[in-house]
Design a protein around this motif. Structure first.
Motif, PDB file in Angstrom:
ATOM      1  N   LEU A 109     -60.834   3.609   2.179  1.00 20.71           N
ATOM      2  CA  LEU A 109     -60.608   4.972   1.695  1.00 20.71           C
ATOM      3  C   LEU A 109     -59.432   5.028   0.720  1.00 20.71           C
ATOM      4  CD1 LEU A 109     -61.339   7.198   4.815  1.00 20.71           C
ATOM      5  CD2 LEU A 109     -62.684   6.975   2.725  1.00 20.71           C
ATOM      6  N   LEU A 110     -58.408   4.215   0.931  1.00 23.01           N
ATOM      7  CA  LEU A 110     -57.333   4.129  -0.056  1.00 23.01           C
ATOM      8  C   LEU A 110     -57.873   3.606  -1.385  1.00 23.01           C
ATOM      9  CD1 LEU A 110     -54.147   2.724   1.747  1.00 23.01           C
ATOM     10  CD2 LEU A 110     -54.467   4.983   0.744  1.00 23.01           C
ATOM     11  N   ALA A 111     -58.771   2.641  -1.326  1.00 31.59           N
ATOM     12  CA  ALA A 111     -59.379   2.117  -2.553  1.00 31.59           C
ATOM     13  C   ALA A 111     -60.193   3.192  -3.254  1.00 31.59           C
ATOM     14  CB  ALA A 111     -60.253   0.906  -2.242  1.00 31.59           C
ATOM     15  N   VAL A 112     -60.961   3.959  -2.498  1.00 30.46           N
ATOM     16  CA  VAL A 112     -61.739   5.059  -3.092  1.00 30.46           C
ATOM     17  C   VAL A 112     -60.793   6.062  -3.748  1.00 30.46           C
ATOM     18  CG1 VAL A 112     -63.200   7.042  -2.541  1.00 30.46           C
ATOM     19  CG2 VAL A 112     -63.746   4.793  -1.602  1.00 30.46           C
ATOM     20  N   GLY A 113     -59.693   6.387  -3.057  1.00 29.40           N
ATOM     21  CA  GLY A 113     -58.700   7.292  -3.632  1.00 29.40           C
ATOM     22  C   GLY A 113     -58.092   6.732  -4.908  1.00 29.40           C
ATOM     23  N   GLY A 114     -57.819   5.433  -4.922  1.00 33.99           N
ATOM     24  CA  GLY A 114     -57.267   4.788  -6.111  1.00 33.99           C
ATOM     25  C   GLY A 114     -58.247   4.806  -7.271  1.00 33.99           C
ATOM     26  N   TYR A 115     -59.494   4.463  -6.982  1.00 35.65           N
ATOM     27  CA  TYR A 115     -60.511   4.516  -8.039  1.00 35.65           C
ATOM     28  C   TYR A 115     -60.702   5.947  -8.534  1.00 35.65           C
ATOM     29  CZ  TYR A 115     -62.034  -0.351  -7.531  1.00 35.65           C
ATOM     30  OH  TYR A 115     -62.099  -1.720  -7.538  1.00 35.65           O
ATOM     31  N   LEU A 116     -60.643   6.911  -7.630  1.00 33.41           N
ATOM     32  CA  LEU A 116     -60.745   8.321  -8.007  1.00 33.41           C
ATOM     33  C   LEU A 116     -59.591   8.703  -8.929  1.00 33.41           C
ATOM     34  CD1 LEU A 116     -62.216  11.059  -7.534  1.00 33.41           C
ATOM     35  CD2 LEU A 116     -60.620  11.427  -5.651  1.00 33.41           C
ATOM     36  N   PHE A 117     -58.383   8.204  -8.646  1.00 32.71           N
ATOM     37  CA  PHE A 117     -57.258   8.499  -9.521  1.00 32.71           C
ATOM     38  C   PHE A 117     -57.462   7.903 -10.905  1.00 32.71           C
ATOM     39  CE2 PHE A 117     -53.175   7.623 -11.482  1.00 32.71           C
ATOM     40  CZ  PHE A 117     -52.648   8.899 -11.500  1.00 32.71           C
ATOM     41  N   LEU A 118     -57.937   6.664 -10.980  1.00 33.60           N
ATOM     42  CA  LEU A 118     -58.191   6.049 -12.290  1.00 33.60           C
ATOM     43  C   LEU A 118     -59.222   6.854 -13.078  1.00 33.60           C
ATOM     44  CD1 LEU A 118     -58.214   2.259 -11.334  1.00 33.60           C
ATOM     45  CD2 LEU A 118     -56.489   3.476 -12.675  1.00 33.60           C
ATOM     46  N   LEU A 119     -60.277   7.289 -12.399  1.00 33.65           N
ATOM     47  CA  LEU A 119     -61.283   8.125 -13.061  1.00 33.65           C
ATOM     48  C   LEU A 119     -60.677   9.449 -13.507  1.00 33.65           C
ATOM     49  CD1 LEU A 119     -64.258   8.663 -13.867  1.00 33.65           C
ATOM     50  CD2 LEU A 119     -64.583   9.566 -11.548  1.00 33.65           C
ATOM     51  N   SER A 120     -59.823  10.031 -12.669  1.00 34.90           N
ATOM     52  CA  SER A 120     -59.219  11.319 -13.009  1.00 34.90           C
ATOM     53  C   SER A 120     -58.271  11.198 -14.207  1.00 34.90           C
ATOM     54  CB  SER A 120     -58.487  11.911 -11.809  1.00 34.90           C
ATOM     55  OG  SER A 120     -57.292  11.217 -11.561  1.00 34.90           O
ATOM     56  N   LEU A 121     -57.609  10.061 -14.357  1.00 33.92           N
ATOM     57  CA  LEU A 121     -56.784   9.842 -15.548  1.00 33.92           C
ATOM     58  C   LEU A 121     -57.641   9.894 -16.807  1.00 33.92           C
ATOM     59  CD1 LEU A 121     -54.228   6.972 -14.783  1.00 33.92           C
ATOM     60  CD2 LEU A 121     -53.735   9.350 -15.270  1.00 33.92           C
ATOM     61  N   TYR A 122     -58.775   9.219 -16.756  1.00 39.08           N
ATOM     62  CA  TYR A 122     -59.690   9.201 -17.895  1.00 39.08           C
ATOM     63  C   TYR A 122     -60.232  10.604 -18.181  1.00 39.08           C
ATOM     64  CZ  TYR A 122     -63.671   7.999 -20.825  1.00 39.08           C
ATOM     65  OH  TYR A 122     -64.569   7.940 -21.845  1.00 39.08           O
ATOM     66  N   LEU A 123     -60.653  11.289 -17.133  1.00 39.02           N
ATOM     67  CA  LEU A 123     -61.188  12.644 -17.313  1.00 39.02           C
ATOM     68  C   LEU A 123     -60.098  13.599 -17.805  1.00 39.02           C
ATOM     69  CD1 LEU A 123     -63.508  12.944 -14.177  1.00 39.02           C
ATOM     70  CD2 LEU A 123     -64.141  12.368 -16.537  1.00 39.02           C
ATOM     71  N   GLY A 124     -58.874  13.410 -17.329  1.00 41.12           N
ATOM     72  CA  GLY A 124     -57.765  14.230 -17.797  1.00 41.12           C
ATOM     73  C   GLY A 124     -57.477  14.004 -19.274  1.00 41.12           C
ATOM     74  N   LEU A 125     -57.615  12.758 -19.727  1.00 38.13           N
ATOM     75  CA  LEU A 125     -57.443  12.477 -21.155  1.00 38.13           C
ATOM     76  C   LEU A 125     -58.523  13.160 -21.984  1.00 38.13           C
ATOM     77  CD1 LEU A 125     -56.426   8.706 -21.140  1.00 38.13           C
ATOM     78  CD2 LEU A 125     -55.012  10.663 -21.782  1.00 38.13           C
ATOM     79  N   ILE A 126     -59.747  13.135 -21.488  1.00 35.65           N
ATOM     80  CA  ILE A 126     -60.839  13.817 -22.203  1.00 35.65           C
ATOM     81  C   ILE A 126     -60.573  15.314 -22.254  1.00 35.65           C
ATOM     82  CG2 ILE A 126     -63.288  14.433 -22.100  1.00 35.65           C
ATOM     83  CD1 ILE A 126     -63.799  11.642 -20.936  1.00 35.65           C
TER      84      ILE A 126
END
Length: 183
Positions: A109-126
Motif C-alpha cells: 500500500l505504501l508503494a501504491v501511495g508512492g506510485y499515486l504521488f508520482l502520477l499526481s505530480l504528472y497530472l499536476g503539471l498538466i
C-alpha cells in the motif's frame, strides 16, 4: 548492527532487501530513479536561474532561486517517503523483537501511495500548463485533448492553475494516512 542502514542513501537498499513485496521493491527502484531525475532537473533549473539573474542584486531573484530548491524538496520528500517509512518501520520493529514484520499489506500500500504521488505530480503539471506560453521566443498553444484520455485532459485543463498543487498534496496525504493506519 550489520543489517542497519546509514541515512537516506542506505535506506533504499535496506528497504529493497528487507521487503517481501515485489510491488514495493519495484517502487524502491522507481523512486530512486525519479528522485535522481527530479534532483537533476532542480539543479539544472537553479543553474538556469543563476545564469539569467547573474548580474542582478538580491531581492526577488534570490527568492526565485530559493523557491526552485523548495519546490524540488517538496516534490522529493513524498517520493522517498514510502521507502524511508518502510525502512524505519522494519528497523525499529527489529529492535523490539528479532522477527518483526509489518502488516502484510503495509509495504504494497505504501508503494501504491508512492506510485499515486508520482502520477499526481504528472497530472499536476498538466493541470498547471497555461493555455498559451512563450518558449524560446515562440508562442506555443497547449495541445487539444484527444485520444483515450481526452476527458481526463479536458478536466485537468479546466482546473485553475492555482489548484494544481492540490493533486500532489492529496497523494502525499494518502501516503501519510497509509503509514499511520497500518504501521
Amino acid at each position: 548492527m550489520a543489517d542497519d542502514y546509514g541515512g537516506i542513501l542506505g535506506a533504499f537498499p535496506y528497504a529493497f532487501r528487507r521487503s517481501d513485496s515485489l510491488l514495493f521493491r519495484s517502487y524502491v527502484l522507481v523512486a530512486g530513479l525519479a528522485t535522481l531525475l527530479l534532483a537533476l532537473t532542480c539543479v539544472l533549473a537553479i543553474v538556469v536561474v543563476f545564469g539569467q539573474t547573474a548580474g542582478a542584486r538580491g531581492g526577488s531573484f534570490t527568492l526565485s532561486r530559493s523557491f526552485i530548491a523548495l519546490l524540488g524538496l517538496l516534490a522529493v520528500l513524498p517520493i522517498v517517503g514510502p521507502v524511508l517509512l518502510a525502512a524505519r518501520t522494519r528497523r525499529r520493529g527489529g529492535r523490539l523483537s528479532k522477527s518483526y514484520d509489518p502488516p502484510a499489506n503495509y509495504e504494497p500500500l505504501l508503494a501504491v501511495g508512492g506510485y499515486l504521488f508520482l502520477l499526481s505530480l504528472y497530472l499536476g503539471l498538466i493541470a498547471s500548463m497555461p493555455e498559451t506560453f512563450v518558449l524560446d521566443g515562440e508562442t506555443v498553444t497547449r495541445p487539444e485533448p484527444s485520444g483515450l484520455f481526452a476527458p481526463v485532459l479536458a478536466a485537468l485543463y479546466a482546473l485553475p492553475a492555482a489548484a494544481s498543487p492540490i493533486l500532489p498534496l492529496t497523494a502525499a496525504a494518502v501516503i501519510l494516512l497509509i503509514h499511520r493506519r497500518l504501521r
